[in-house]
Design a protein around this motif. Structure first.
Motif, PDB file in Angstrom:
ATOM      1  N   UNK B  20       0.557  -0.993   0.001  1.00 25.74           N
ATOM      2  CA  UNK B  20       0.020   0.116   0.176  1.00 25.74           C
ATOM      3  C   UNK B  20       0.806   1.245  -0.062  1.00 25.74           C
ATOM      4  N   UNK B  21       2.045   1.182   0.811  1.00 30.29           N
ATOM      5  CA  UNK B  21       2.855   2.449   0.669  1.00 30.29           C
ATOM      6  C   UNK B  21       3.480   2.619  -0.686  1.00 30.29           C
ATOM      7  N   UNK B  22       3.717   1.371  -1.185  1.00 34.44           N
ATOM      8  CA  UNK B  22       4.279   1.686  -2.694  1.00 34.44           C
ATOM      9  C   UNK B  22       3.246   2.471  -3.573  1.00 34.44           C
ATOM     10  N   UNK B  23       1.923   1.977  -3.504  1.00 33.46           N
ATOM     11  CA  UNK B  23       0.865   2.532  -4.246  1.00 33.46           C
ATOM     12  C   UNK B  23       0.729   3.998  -3.813  1.00 33.46           C
ATOM     13  N   UNK B  24       0.896   4.555  -2.381  1.00 37.27           N
ATOM     14  CA  UNK B  24       0.886   5.825  -1.909  1.00 37.27           C
ATOM     15  C   UNK B  24       1.902   6.575  -2.449  1.00 37.27           C
ATOM     16  N   UNK B  25       3.275   6.106  -2.365  1.00 39.54           N
ATOM     17  CA  UNK B  25       4.424   6.818  -2.949  1.00 39.54           C
ATOM     18  C   UNK B  25       4.055   7.176  -4.555  1.00 39.54           C
ATOM     19  N   UNK B  26       3.657   6.352  -5.047  1.00 42.03           N
ATOM     20  CA  UNK B  26       3.355   6.402  -6.679  1.00 42.03           C
ATOM     21  C   UNK B  26       2.347   7.418  -6.874  1.00 42.03           C
ATOM     22  N   UNK B  27       1.691   7.638  -5.789  1.00 46.54           N
ATOM     23  CA  UNK B  27       0.357   8.614  -6.178  1.00 46.54           C
ATOM     24  C   UNK B  27       0.721   9.954  -5.812  1.00 46.54           C
ATOM     25  N   UNK B  28       1.749   9.999  -5.031  1.00 52.32           N
ATOM     26  CA  UNK B  28       2.350  11.423  -4.531  1.00 52.32           C
ATOM     27  C   UNK B  28       3.471  12.044  -5.236  1.00 52.32           C
ATOM     28  N   UNK B  35       6.128  17.010   1.978  1.00 50.88           N
ATOM     29  CA  UNK B  35       5.889  16.329   3.127  1.00 50.88           C
ATOM     30  C   UNK B  35       5.348  15.100   3.331  1.00 50.88           C
ATOM     31  N   UNK B  36       4.052  14.844   2.599  1.00 48.73           N
ATOM     32  CA  UNK B  36       3.416  13.799   2.478  1.00 48.73           C
ATOM     33  C   UNK B  36       4.225  12.378   1.587  1.00 48.73           C
ATOM     34  N   UNK B  37       5.174  13.033   0.683  1.00 48.41           N
ATOM     35  CA  UNK B  37       5.795  12.138  -0.130  1.00 48.41           C
ATOM     36  C   UNK B  37       7.161  11.610   0.904  1.00 48.41           C
ATOM     37  N   UNK B  38       7.497  12.395   1.918  1.00 45.26           N
ATOM     38  CA  UNK B  38       8.503  12.036   2.740  1.00 45.26           C
ATOM     39  C   UNK B  38       7.933  10.994   3.701  1.00 45.26           C
ATOM     40  N   UNK B  39       6.850  11.288   4.229  1.00 45.87           N
ATOM     41  CA  UNK B  39       6.203  10.313   5.429  1.00 45.87           C
ATOM     42  C   UNK B  39       5.982   9.149   4.559  1.00 45.87           C
ATOM     43  N   UNK B  40       5.430   8.949   3.398  1.00 43.14           N
ATOM     44  CA  UNK B  40       5.266   7.696   2.754  1.00 43.14           C
ATOM     45  C   UNK B  40       6.562   7.008   2.499  1.00 43.14           C
ATOM     46  N   UNK B  41       7.644   7.791   1.878  1.00 45.00           N
ATOM     47  CA  UNK B  41       8.750   7.006   1.640  1.00 45.00           C
ATOM     48  C   UNK B  41       9.456   6.414   2.977  1.00 45.00           C
TER      49      UNK B  41
END
Lengths: 173, 140
Positions: B20-28, B35-41
């Motif tokens: 799921x975090x892989x998907x979230x990172x790809x959508x950010x 900030x969000x990208x850093x959190x997800x990464x």
């Protein structure tokens, strides 16, 4: 995010219901986890504190920090709002651990830094120490259910530390 | 549930978190949502590390680690930052509950690992619009 004592208490009472049932059996045996520790021979059990002792240790640690936070809040009115959630959290955790301390028992004396900024730093330090204590106790107790509760309490403290302001607004300390 | 079964349950949760975090990172967008990208990464790296540790423990116990599903269901379209954060929050809440169970069913090093993981998941919830609770992993 400040929470009122009332809402925390109600929510915690609901969450605590199964735990309080367990507390009536003095936290153990843990659950059906097949915890290895409980299956081990108890050759060194005499040197190991009982879970009841560990609960007392947790309660004392929480109570001490609660008093520090309350005193800080009363001394530095500017901090009363940011510290309200912490006070409510400690109250909820003490309730969960069945704090039967005598209401007439003298409150432990505590000294709070005179400057607001320093007081806030001291609160953070006390909370971090409490988090470490709860984490350590979670690792040491025999009951799996108690370990989970103490770990969750440590996590709750960690969350409050994370949202604690680093500097009181307008403070000249 | 035995300690190994509990490790397997936790591993299954980590497989889902990593996916799921892989998907979230790809959508950010790293540029427009740093900030969000850093959190997800950071979360992706943390969960991947925990997944790998769980695999090692399960292999050490002479068991076969559960494998990841091909894909996992997203609870929303995962388009806006709010939707992405909501997914991340759900991931962290579920992982926190799994870690709390692991703490209850294990001892020593694995339990200590579970406590640390629970605390980190609880704090990470705050980065994705979560609110503090009294007993993260139990009351959420």
């Amino acid at each position: 995010m400040p929470l009122s004592s009332r809402s925390v208490s109600r929510r915690t009472t609901l969450a605590a219901a199964p735990l309080l049932l367990l507390a009536s059996c003095r936290w153990g045996p843990a659950d059906d986890s097949g915890s290895e520790r409980e299956a081990k021979p108890t050759g060194s059990a005499s040197a190991k504190p009982s879970d009841d002792d560990q609960v007392t240790a947790a309660r004392d640690a929480i109570r001490r920090v609660e008093v520090f936070v309350s005193t800080t809040s009363n001394t530095h009115g500017r901090l009363s709002t940011p510290l309200a959630a912490l006070t409510a959290l400690h109250g909820a955790h003490l309730e969960l651990l069945e704090d039967h301390s005598d209401p007439d028992e003298p409150t432990p004396r505590t000294q709070v830094p005179a400057r607001t900024g320093a007081a806030l730093v001291a609160v953070r330090r006390e909370e971090q120490s409490l988090q470490r204590t709860l984490t350590q106790l979670a690792g040491e107790v025999s009951s799996g259910t108690l370990a989970r509760t103490l770990a969750a309490m440590a996590a709750g403290v960690a969350q409050q530390i994370a949202v604690l302001p680093t500097n009181p607004k307008g403070d000249g300390a | 549930m035995s300690p190994v079964e509990s490790l397997q349950t936790t591993l299954a949760a980590e497989h889902a978190a990593v996916w799921l975090y892989g998907v979230l990172g790809g959508q950010t967008s790293q540029t427009s949502q740093p900030r969000l990208y850093g959190v997800f990464t950071a979360a992706y790296a943390a969960h991947r590390g925990r997944r790998d540790q769980l695999v090692r423990w399960i292999l050490d116990a002479d068991a076969e680690p559960v494998v990841a599903d091909v894909a996992y269901e997203l609870p929303n379209p995962a388009r806006t930052p709010a939707q992405l954060s909501a997914i991340a929050l759900q991931v962290e809440q579920r992982c926190a509950a799994t870690y709390a169970d692991l703490v209850a069913r294990t001892v020593d090093d694995v339990r200590a690992w579970g406590v640390t993981a629970l605390i980190e998941a609880a704090v990470r919830q705050l980065d994705v619009d979560g609110e503090p609770t009294d007993l993260p992993g139990i009351d959420t």
